[in-house]
Structure formats: structure tokens, C-alpha cells
Design a protein around this motif. Structure first.
Motif, PDB file in Angstrom:
ATOM      1  N   VAL A  15       0.832  -1.210   0.000  1.00 55.04           N
ATOM      2  CA  VAL A  15       0.000   0.000   0.000  1.00 55.04           C
ATOM      3  C   VAL A  15       0.865   1.259   0.000  1.00 55.04           C
ATOM      4  CG1 VAL A  15      -1.638   1.360   1.354  1.00 55.04           C
ATOM      5  CG2 VAL A  15      -2.014  -1.092   1.051  1.00 55.04           C
ATOM      6  N   THR A  16       1.873   1.300   0.863  1.00 55.24           N
ATOM      7  CA  THR A  16       2.706   2.508   0.937  1.00 55.24           C
ATOM      8  C   THR A  16       3.523   2.708  -0.337  1.00 55.24           C
ATOM      9  OG1 THR A  16       4.379   1.198   2.138  1.00 55.24           O
ATOM     10  CG2 THR A  16       2.880   2.567   3.444  1.00 55.24           C
ATOM     11  N   TYR A  17       3.996   1.614  -0.944  1.00 62.28           N
ATOM     12  CA  TYR A  17       4.731   1.765  -2.209  1.00 62.28           C
ATOM     13  C   TYR A  17       3.791   2.243  -3.313  1.00 62.28           C
ATOM     14  CZ  TYR A  17       7.859   0.989  -6.121  1.00 62.28           C
ATOM     15  OH  TYR A  17       8.640   1.184  -7.242  1.00 62.28           O
ATOM     16  N   ALA A  18       2.582   1.698  -3.327  1.00 63.85           N
ATOM     17  CA  ALA A  18       1.617   2.120  -4.353  1.00 63.85           C
ATOM     18  C   ALA A  18       1.271   3.595  -4.189  1.00 63.85           C
ATOM     19  CB  ALA A  18       0.351   1.262  -4.257  1.00 63.85           C
ATOM     20  N   LEU A  19       1.131   4.042  -2.954  1.00 64.89           N
ATOM     21  CA  LEU A  19       0.826   5.453  -2.713  1.00 64.89           C
ATOM     22  C   LEU A  19       2.002   6.341  -3.118  1.00 64.89           C
ATOM     23  CD1 LEU A  19      -1.019   5.179   0.703  1.00 64.89           C
ATOM     24  CD2 LEU A  19      -2.000   5.951  -1.465  1.00 64.89           C
ATOM     25  N   TRP A  20       3.231   5.917  -2.793  1.00 70.11           N
ATOM     26  CA  TRP A  20       4.397   6.706  -3.192  1.00 70.11           C
ATOM     27  C   TRP A  20       4.484   6.802  -4.718  1.00 70.11           C
ATOM     28  CZ3 TRP A  20       8.506   5.059  -6.234  1.00 70.11           C
ATOM     29  CH2 TRP A  20       9.527   5.997  -6.408  1.00 70.11           C
ATOM     30  N   SER A  21       4.282   5.698  -5.392  1.00 67.74           N
ATOM     31  CA  SER A  21       4.426   5.678  -6.849  1.00 67.74           C
ATOM     32  C   SER A  21       3.260   6.376  -7.553  1.00 67.74           C
ATOM     33  CB  SER A  21       4.550   4.236  -7.352  1.00 67.74           C
ATOM     34  OG  SER A  21       3.413   3.463  -6.997  1.00 67.74           O
ATOM     35  N   SER A  22       2.208   6.725  -6.805  1.00 69.15           N
ATOM     36  CA  SER A  22       1.071   7.422  -7.408  1.00 69.15           C
ATOM     37  C   SER A  22       1.411   8.840  -7.832  1.00 69.15           C
ATOM     38  CB  SER A  22      -0.117   7.453  -6.435  1.00 69.15           C
ATOM     39  OG  SER A  22      -0.571   6.139  -6.184  1.00 69.15           O
ATOM     40  N   GLY A  23       2.516   9.378  -7.292  1.00 70.40           N
ATOM     41  CA  GLY A  23       2.989  10.656  -7.789  1.00 70.40           C
ATOM     42  C   GLY A  23       2.772  11.844  -6.879  1.00 70.40           C
ATOM     43  N   PRO A  24       2.936  13.042  -7.415  1.00 69.38           N
ATOM     44  CA  PRO A  24       2.878  14.278  -6.615  1.00 69.38           C
ATOM     45  C   PRO A  24       1.536  14.520  -5.940  1.00 69.38           C
ATOM     46  CG  PRO A  24       3.839  14.680  -8.783  1.00 69.38           C
ATOM     47  CD  PRO A  24       3.256  13.309  -8.811  1.00 69.38           C
ATOM     48  N   VAL A  25       0.464  13.953  -6.475  1.00 69.41           N
ATOM     49  CA  VAL A  25      -0.859  14.205  -5.918  1.00 69.41           C
ATOM     50  C   VAL A  25      -0.956  13.753  -4.464  1.00 69.41           C
ATOM     51  CG1 VAL A  25      -1.831  11.991  -6.684  1.00 69.41           C
ATOM     52  CG2 VAL A  25      -3.338  13.981  -6.359  1.00 69.41           C
ATOM     53  N   VAL A  26      -0.139  12.776  -4.056  1.00 65.81           N
ATOM     54  CA  VAL A  26      -0.124  12.319  -2.664  1.00 65.81           C
ATOM     55  C   VAL A  26       1.242  12.574  -2.020  1.00 65.81           C
ATOM     56  CG1 VAL A  26      -1.927  10.577  -2.945  1.00 65.81           C
ATOM     57  CG2 VAL A  26       0.446   9.972  -3.445  1.00 65.81           C
ATOM     58  N   ARG A  27       1.982  13.517  -2.587  1.00 68.97           N
ATOM     59  CA  ARG A  27       3.319  13.877  -2.092  1.00 68.97           C
ATOM     60  C   ARG A  27       4.258  12.674  -2.149  1.00 68.97           C
ATOM     61  NH1 ARG A  27       3.300  16.687   3.552  1.00 68.97           N
ATOM     62  NH2 ARG A  27       5.489  16.892   2.940  1.00 68.97           N
ATOM     63  N   GLY A  28       4.144  11.928  -3.229  1.00 65.59           N
ATOM     64  CA  GLY A  28       4.993  10.767  -3.422  1.00 65.59           C
ATOM     65  C   GLY A  28       6.072  11.033  -4.455  1.00 65.59           C
ATOM     66  N   ALA A  29       6.210  10.140  -5.405  1.00 63.93           N
ATOM     67  CA  ALA A  29       7.199  10.291  -6.469  1.00 63.93           C
ATOM     68  C   ALA A  29       6.884  11.520  -7.304  1.00 63.93           C
ATOM     69  CB  ALA A  29       7.224   9.045  -7.348  1.00 63.93           C
ATOM     70  N   SER A  30       7.881  11.984  -8.025  1.00 64.42           N
ATOM     71  CA  SER A  30       7.686  13.195  -8.832  1.00 64.42           C
ATOM     72  C   SER A  30       6.899  12.923 -10.103  1.00 64.42           C
ATOM     73  CB  SER A  30       9.041  13.812  -9.187  1.00 64.42           C
ATOM     74  OG  SER A  30       9.842  12.896  -9.908  1.00 64.42           O
ATOM     75  N   THR A  31       6.596  11.669 -10.379  1.00 61.10           N
ATOM     76  CA  THR A  31       5.761  11.319 -11.526  1.00 61.10           C
ATOM     77  C   THR A  31       4.964  10.060 -11.209  1.00 61.10           C
ATOM     78  OG1 THR A  31       5.752  10.572 -13.840  1.00 61.10           O
ATOM     79  CG2 THR A  31       7.715  10.083 -12.538  1.00 61.10           C
ATOM     80  N   SER A  32       3.710  10.044 -11.627  1.00 57.07           N
ATOM     81  CA  SER A  32       2.857   8.882 -11.381  1.00 57.07           C
ATOM     82  C   SER A  32       3.205   7.707 -12.291  1.00 57.07           C
ATOM     83  CB  SER A  32       1.385   9.262 -11.580  1.00 57.07           C
ATOM     84  OG  SER A  32       1.163   9.725 -12.904  1.00 57.07           O
ATOM     85  N   TRP A  33       4.108   7.917 -13.258  1.00 57.56           N
ATOM     86  CA  TRP A  33       4.554   6.821 -14.114  1.00 57.56           C
ATOM     87  C   TRP A  33       5.311   5.748 -13.325  1.00 57.56           C
ATOM     88  CZ3 TRP A  33       3.439   5.812 -19.181  1.00 57.56           C
ATOM     89  CH2 TRP A  33       2.784   6.825 -19.892  1.00 57.56           C
TER      90      TRP A  33
END
Length: 305
Positions: free
Chosen positions: A212-230
Motif C-alpha cells: 500500500v505505501t509503495y503504491a501510494l508513493w508511486s502514485s505521484g505528486p498528488v499524494v506527495r509521493g514520487a515526482s511522476t505517477s509513471w
């Protein structure tokens, strides 16, 4: 060779976690690579120093273990006095260079050293807390990579790293317990407080948390995660890697490995063995890294957001 083996160089693969900070922050340059490399070397020195201390403290129990009895100190190939000198030199050098490089890196290595002292003296005999201590060691490695490069870690990355660290620690205890049962060896004291059903329930919790936490991080900036949802494209590699690791720690798989029916099973007692010898895990890690770098390259080119 016994002196090199006593340092457990195969377990240095755990210290590769220090490179996660620049990779997950999409900050790959000469500065971050050199900083992470320094952190990696220092943690190799510090961890090897404590492996020596741990082997000295557990020399008698290791001699009763079906695998650990072959370690150089337990086998009498390296003297306890020389092993202690090696440990002090490695630890002293890691701490000195760490504080010289930056206070953040020095503090992280110092906390890691304090944790290892507590683990060797007490925590490894305390149920649940022993798993927490093992997991904290992985978390500190990631912080060391950030401290050496000046990178600010994403909250989701920190949570994912913590969940994954707990997952590896639980899998390690699970494999140790099953191996001791199959071999009929006297288990370490803390294993007497664990059971396979208990560890399986704990595993279910942290596995869910990791995904769950990896999926949220990889979802991108919308959840303050990775810089791209790709980065969601890397999720299948993470899922397969976790499921493959669970397969290798499955009780039946370990039994088959002991009986010589299969080549890879039962190695999750030693995570470094899985990373180095299991071909499926190696391919998965390689695929994840290549995909990450491809996404970073596309983003730097401005072709994706």
C-alpha cells in the motif's frame, strides 16, 4: 580467506539500501552517487565490525547451529582476540569518517552502532523487539544515504522502507524457526517465543503495509509521493519480488530445500543469499532498476510529467 569471510561480505548487499534515497528522489548525479557510495562503504565497515562482535558473543550457540557452525570464529579459523581488534578498527574508522563527512551521517552511523550494541546485549533475546531492531537497521541505512547526499526523503518512501524492513525481518525469523525445526537443532532463545502461525499473521500485516505505501508513493505528486505517477509501472516488480520472497520462506519450500529437492528454497533466513543467488529475484530487481532509470530519463527529457 577466513578473515575476509568473517566480515560477511555477502551481507554487504543489505547496505545497498543507502542508494535508495537518490533513486527514489530522482536525483542521480555525481554528487549523490559519490555520497551514497561513501555511506555504503562506511556501513559495510560498521556492519562487518558488528558481525564480528556478534559472532564473538554467540560463538557457543553458533557451534550448535547447522549453518552458523561453519563461520570462521565458530569454526576456530579466526581467533577471538584478532576478531575483536578487527571489529574495533572497522567501527572506529566508520564513525570517525562519518562524523568528519557530516554531522547527519555521523549521527546516523552512531545510532546504528548503538542499536547494534543493544541488539547484541539484549534485544536479540526479546520477542518482537528483536524484529523491530533488525528492521530499524535497514531504515537507518536509507537515512544514511539521505544524510550523505542532503536529500529529503518522501514520507511515503520512509513508511514503505519501514514496512519492507519489517517484512524482511519477519521472513528471516520465519525461515530460522522452520530451519531449526527441520534440522532438529536447538533454536536461539527468542525463537522459542515464536510460532509459524504468529509470524504468518505478522507477515500479512507488514506485506499489506509495504504494498500500500509503495503504491501510494508511486502514485505521484498528488499524494506527495514520487515526482511522476509513471512510477506505478514499477509496482508489478515489487509485487512479484515480495511474493517470490514469501515463496522462498514457505515452510514446505524450506523442507524441500533441506531435502535437496530444489535449488533455491529456504534461503530467506539470509536475505543476502536470496539477492545474490535466486535468479528470479535478480531479474526482478534488475527489471525494477531499469524501469526506474527509464522513467527518470523520460522525465528529465520532458516527455512525461
Amino acid at each position: 580467506m577466513p578473515y575476509i569471510t568473517a566480515l560477511r561480505p555477502r551481507q554487504w548487499t543489505k547496505n545497498l539500501v543507502v542508494f535508495a534515497a537518490p533513486l527514489f528522489a530522482f536525483s542521480i548525479n555525481v554528487h549523490t552517487i559519490l555520497g551514497s557510495l561513501l555511506a555504503f562503504i562506511l556501513f559495510c565497515c560498521a556492519s562487518s565490525g558488528f558481525y564480528l562482535i556478534n559472532d564473538i558473543a554467540d560463538v557457543e550457540s553458533d557451534r550448535q547451529h547447522p549453518v552458523k557452525c561453519k563461520r570462521p570464529i565458530a569454526a576456530g579459523l579466526v581467533s577471538i582476540r584478532l576478531a575483536l581488534v578487527m571489529a574495533l578498527v572497522l567501527l572506529g574508522g566508520a564513525l570517525s569518517i562519518g562524523w568528519w563527512q557530516s554531522w547527519a551521517l555521523g549521527a546516523t552511523i552512531t545510532v546504528y552502532a548503538a542499536l547494534q550494541v543493544a541488539y547484541n546485549l539484549r534485544l536479540k533475546r526479546m520477542v518482537i523487539l528483536d524484529i523491530g531492531a533488525i528492521a530499524t537497521g535497514f531504515v537507518l541505512r536509507a537515512y544514511a544515504g539521505a544524510a550523505a547526499t542532503g536529500i529529503i526523503l518522501s514520507p511515503w518512501f520512509q513508511l514503505c522502507n519501514a514496512m519492507l524492513a519489517l517484512f524482511l525481518a519477519i521472513e528471516k525469523r520465519k525461515a530460522e524457526l522452520r530451519l531449526a525445526q527441520i534440522k532438529g537443532a536447538k533454536p536461539r532463545s527468542v525463537l522459542k517465543r515464536y510460532s509459524l502461525p504468529l509470524l504468518s499473521r505478522m507477515e500479512n500485516v507488514v506485506t499489506t503495509g509495504t504494498v500500500v505505501t509503495y503504491a501510494l508513493w508511486s502514485s505521484g505528486p498528488v499524494v506527495r509521493g514520487a515526482s511522476t505517477s509513471w512510477m506505478l509501472l514499477t509496482l508489478p516488480f515489487v509485487l512479484y519480488g515480495i511474493f517470490r520472497y514469501q515463496l522462498l520462506s514457505d515452510p514446505q519450500e524450506i523442507a524441500n530445500y533441506i531435502e535437496g529437492d530444489i535449488e533455491q528454497g529456504g534461503r530467506s533466513e539470509r536475505p543476502e543469499e536470496v539477492l545474490l543467488k535466486d535468479k528470479a529475484i535478480l531479474v526482478t530487481v534488475a527489471g525494477w532498476i531499469v524501469t526506474c532509470f527509464f522513467i527518470i530519463w523520460l522525465k528529465n527529457k520532458g516527455w512525461i510529467e
